[in-house]
Structures are given as C-alpha cells and as structure tokens.
Design a protein around this motif. Structure first.
Motif: not given
Length: 253
Positions: A7-11, A33-34, A64-71, A88-93
């Motif tokens: 889930i999430g297909t980026g860098h 990220n098509a 693998c999504v950015r933490p601020h949009v994870a929810s 792999v999301m930093a800051g997500i406990s």
C-alpha cells in the motif's frame, strides 16, 4: 514463495518490491503513484490493484504511505486476522498501527533505505525480526529492536543521511570553487568517504572512534578537521537535533 502486497508505491516501496520480486515472491502494488507502479509492472511483472484488492490478494502487507495521510488511506481498508503487516511509516506507533490494521495482530515496523535492493541495508525490526529476516536476510542485516522507544531512535539516526549528504554537498562545492571542475569535485568528495566506509570490516561499538583516532593524529590536517568541527559546535548541534527528532517520534531521553 509469499503473496506480498504494498500500500503505497513510491521511493521507499519500489526498491523493496524489486528485491522481493527478484526472489520469486508474488507482488501486488497499489495504484497510488501510478507512474512507479506501471514501471514496476513493466520491469518486474508485478500486479497493480486498488488498495482493498491488494489486501485481498496478499498474505503479507507493507504499509508505505506518508504518515500524515496514513489514517485516511488505511482506516477504510479491511484487514484479515491472518495478515502479516510491515509498517515503514515514521511516527506511527504500534498502538496506532494495531488500531488501523485490526483484526491483524502480527505487526512489524522497520526502516528501509533505497539501496536495500543492492544489499547491505540495515533493517531495524520492532518488535519481532523473524518475518523481515525471512524476506530480506542475509543480503540485508536485520537488527531486532524489542522496545518501541529504541526503535524510534533509529529513525533519528536514519535522518542523518540527508544531513551528511548536505555536508558532503558543501564540501564538494568548496572543492569546486578551488578546482573549477564540479564533476570531479563531486566524484572525489563522494568516493573518498563512501570508499573508506565500504572498506571497513564489521567492528565493535568503538570502531568508528578508533578509525577516527588512527587518522586524526597530532599535527595532522585530519586532527585540525575534527577539532574544528567540535569547536564549531557540530557535535552538540547533531546531538541536539537527534534529540529533537527523537522527541517528535516518541520521546527521546
């Protein structure tokens, strides 16, 4: 071989996808990220699907999504109790991850870097390293970190990478000013450090300090450099910044 979904297909996701696909795993990536997803389909024959279909097709899920949009992205999805989830999301406990991924309970956090597909990328794993060892070792060393606070501090160290690149860029630009040759200045500045680090054998906790002291002996320009950085406050600034990042990620001490 395993059925693995992203889930999430980026860098961050793409190198893991390439590494796992090359080892014969069945990979499904999300449409997010098509451009990257299509490139992975063309190069490694992965499947592309909507987020929920990624979960339905897979037994192991990488988030693998950015933490601020994870929810917003993860909460609407329906996980199975037998899903194995890697974040792999930093800051997500772990507690937040458990809530987002319920009823799945097999949860792991890690910190991959882009060179993982080539091997040699250390992967801290919290709270259990078994799944990551199965997927990525021995090419990439997996480091078990049982306590969440300690794991978060690895994110802070990981943030040193762009900081070090920033310093190397400054050094390369300084060399360019004195040589007029930006390409070779960059090549030399980069290789003189990466080559040295690559040649170091595995060592103990004091190895980096020992290597520093072997170079920075009395009367040398190496000692002038280390003393100049200390006198200029570089080390105290680094520790302060690491602590601030640690606080942001869960309370550094």
């Amino acid at each position: 071989m395993s059925r693995i979904g992203f889930i999430g297909t980026g860098h961050i996701a793409a190198p893991m996808v390439r590494f796992l696909a090359q080892r014969g795993h069945e990979i499904t990536v999300s449409e997010r990220n098509a451009k990257t997803a299509q490139a992975l389909k063309a190069s490694h024959a992965v499947s592309i699907a909507a987020n929920q279909e990624v979960l339905d097709r897979s037994d192991i899920i990488f988030l693998c999504v950015r933490p601020h949009v994870a929810s917003d992205i993860i909460q609407p999805l329906f996980f199975r109790g037998d899903h194995q989830v890697v974040s792999v999301m930093a800051g997500i406990s772990l507690a937040a991850l458990a809530e987002l991924c319920a009823p799945a309970t097999d949860l792991t956090m890690t910190i991959p870097l882009g060179y993982l597909e080539h091997g040699g990328c250390p992967l801290p794993a919290c709270p259990d390293a078994r799944l990551l060892k199965t997927l990525f070792a021995p090419e990439n060393p997996v480091i078990e970190v049982a306590e969440e606070h300690a794991f978060n501090m690895h994110f802070a160290i990981c943030a040193m990478v762009p900081g070090m690149l920033d310093l190397l860029d400054t050094g390369g630009r300084w060399l360019t000013d004195h040589t007029g040759d930006p390409d070779n200045a960059l090549r030399y500045t980069r290789q003189v450090l990466t080559g040295f680090l690559a040649a170091l054998p595995d060592g103990n906790a004091g190895q980096l300090g020992q290597e520093r002291d072997a170079l920075a002996t009395e009367g040398t320009i190496s000692l002038q450099m280390t003393q100049g950085l200390r006198d200029g406050g570089a080390h105290s600034t680094l520790r302060d910044t690491l602590s601030a990042i640690g606080d942001r990620l869960g309370g550094a001490t």
